[in-house]
Design a protein around this motif. Structure first.
Motif, short mmCIF file in Angstrom:
data_model
loop_
_atom_site.label_atom_id
_atom_site.label_comp_id
_atom_site.label_asym_id
_atom_site.label_seq_id
_atom_site.Cartn_x
_atom_site.Cartn_y
_atom_site.Cartn_z
N THR A 71 -36.90 -40.56 -119.75
CA THR A 71 -38.14 -39.30 -119.94
C THR A 71 -37.98 -38.77 -117.74
OG1 THR A 71 -39.64 -40.76 -118.66
CG2 THR A 71 -39.90 -39.67 -120.86
N PRO A 72 -38.21 -37.51 -117.72
CA PRO A 72 -38.59 -37.47 -115.84
C PRO A 72 -38.50 -38.37 -115.22
CG PRO A 72 -38.66 -35.66 -118.39
CD PRO A 72 -38.77 -37.00 -118.55
N SER A 73 -40.32 -39.12 -115.66
CA SER A 73 -40.45 -39.68 -114.84
C SER A 73 -39.85 -41.51 -114.75
CB SER A 73 -42.37 -40.35 -116.06
OG SER A 73 -42.90 -39.09 -115.53
N GLN A 74 -39.90 -42.00 -115.78
CA GLN A 74 -38.75 -42.87 -115.65
C GLN A 74 -37.19 -42.69 -115.18
OE1 GLN A 74 -38.07 -43.49 -119.99
NE2 GLN A 74 -39.13 -44.90 -119.70
N VAL A 75 -36.77 -41.43 -114.76
CA VAL A 75 -35.49 -41.09 -113.76
C VAL A 75 -36.30 -40.93 -112.54
CG1 VAL A 75 -33.91 -39.11 -113.89
CG2 VAL A 75 -33.73 -39.81 -115.49
N ALA A 76 -37.51 -40.61 -111.85
CA ALA A 76 -37.58 -40.17 -111.03
C ALA A 76 -38.22 -42.00 -110.42
CB ALA A 76 -38.76 -39.75 -110.94
N VAL A 77 -38.59 -42.78 -111.22
CA VAL A 77 -39.28 -44.26 -110.45
C VAL A 77 -36.93 -45.12 -110.56
CG1 VAL A 77 -39.20 -46.68 -111.56
CG2 VAL A 77 -40.92 -44.77 -111.72
N ILE A 78 -36.37 -44.84 -110.97
CA ILE A 78 -34.91 -45.55 -111.37
C ILE A 78 -34.12 -44.28 -109.72
CG2 ILE A 78 -32.86 -45.59 -111.56
CD1 ILE A 78 -33.68 -45.94 -114.43
N LEU A 79 -34.69 -43.23 -109.64
CA LEU A 79 -33.71 -42.94 -108.42
C LEU A 79 -34.98 -43.62 -107.31
CD1 LEU A 79 -33.18 -39.02 -109.54
CD2 LEU A 79 -31.13 -41.23 -109.55
N ARG A 80 -36.03 -43.22 -107.56
CA ARG A 80 -36.73 -44.01 -106.01
C ARG A 80 -36.23 -45.11 -106.01
NH1 ARG A 80 -40.37 -42.06 -103.27
NH2 ARG A 80 -41.05 -40.27 -104.69
N LEU B 58 -45.43 -47.08 -106.34
CA LEU B 58 -44.69 -46.48 -107.22
C LEU B 58 -45.44 -44.91 -108.16
CD1 LEU B 58 -42.39 -48.28 -108.89
CD2 LEU B 58 -41.22 -46.70 -107.25
N ALA B 59 -46.62 -45.67 -108.50
CA ALA B 59 -47.79 -44.33 -108.62
C ALA B 59 -48.38 -43.60 -108.33
CB ALA B 59 -49.24 -45.29 -109.07
N ARG B 60 -48.33 -44.36 -106.35
CA ARG B 60 -49.56 -43.62 -105.42
C ARG B 60 -48.35 -41.85 -104.98
NH1 ARG B 60 -51.43 -47.24 -103.60
NH2 ARG B 60 -49.27 -47.87 -101.91
N VAL B 61 -46.55 -42.68 -104.72
CA VAL B 61 -45.62 -41.87 -104.21
C VAL B 61 -45.72 -40.70 -105.32
CG1 VAL B 61 -44.75 -42.96 -102.33
CG2 VAL B 61 -43.98 -43.33 -105.02
N GLU B 62 -45.16 -40.96 -106.61
CA GLU B 62 -45.87 -39.98 -108.03
C GLU B 62 -46.76 -39.37 -108.08
OE1 GLU B 62 -42.77 -39.19 -109.14
OE2 GLU B 62 -42.06 -40.63 -107.29
N GLY B 63 -47.51 -39.76 -107.67
CA GLY B 63 -48.81 -38.73 -107.75
C GLY B 63 -50.14 -39.24 -109.33
N MET B 64 -49.70 -41.18 -109.73
CA MET B 64 -49.86 -40.77 -110.77
C MET B 64 -51.04 -41.79 -111.08
SD MET B 64 -46.62 -41.34 -112.55
CE MET B 64 -47.18 -41.75 -114.34
N ARG B 65 -51.53 -42.55 -111.86
CA ARG B 65 -52.66 -43.55 -112.03
C ARG B 65 -52.01 -44.97 -111.73
NH1 ARG B 65 -55.57 -41.68 -116.17
NH2 ARG B 65 -54.87 -43.59 -116.78
N PRO B 66 -51.97 -46.87 -111.33
CA PRO B 66 -51.70 -47.20 -111.56
C PRO B 66 -50.95 -47.58 -112.85
CG PRO B 66 -52.22 -47.35 -109.81
CD PRO B 66 -53.09 -46.60 -110.40
#
Length: 149
Positions: free
Chosen positions: A40-49, A61-69
């Motif tokens: 998913t785009p979120s998973q790709v974002a985590v890997i790249l981060r 990771l949640a904070r920088v991606e604007g998500m809840r933990p």
């Protein structure tokens, strides 16, 4: 004071639309050769981060991606199950778990980048003459100027 003709005003807008359309198409073609389609785009974002910034907690990771933990945990868990991400105790705070990329993930990233680079190199060689390749080089200089801050 002179007025700009409608052609002068509409050309930048037309160019902008064409650039976006071409980049979108090129991005889709590169994805076909890169092996990221199952993420998913979120998973790709985590890997790249994680690749760019190193190990991080799920909370950060949640904070920088604007998500809840909790939502980020749902993104990270399949990555762990696939062997792409691993958790280890934070040496500074043993209550925290630092997520990092596995060697398998790093190989996968490198293989994907190599496949995309090889496809694009071959496509440029096959579809563009030497003169066209020079024109592309000049166009890239212009695009770099557009992307500068």
């Amino acid at each position: 004071m002179s007025r700009k003709s409608s052609t002068q005003i509409s050309l930048p807008s037309t160019l902008a639309a064409e650039i976006r359309a071409i980049f979108r198409k090129l991005k889709l073609r590169l994805r076909e050769y890169g092996g990221r389609s199952e993420l998913t785009p979120s998973q790709v974002a985590v890997i790249l981060r994680l690749e760019e910034h190193g190990p991080a907690t799920v909370s950060s990771l949640a904070r920088v991606e604007g998500m809840r933990p909790q939502s980020m945990s749902a993104v990270v868990k399949p990555l762990q199950q696939a062997g792409l991400v691993i958790g280890a105790p934070d040496p500074g705070d043993g209550r925290q778990t630092l997520m990092s990329l596995t060697p398998k993930c790093l190989r996968w990233l490198e293989e994907g980048r190599t496949a995309r680079q090889d496809w694009l190199t071959a496509t440029i060689s096959q579809k563009l003459s030497a003169r066209d390749q020079e024109k592309l080089e000049q166009a890239l200089e212009l695009l770099k100027r557009l992307a500068e801050d």
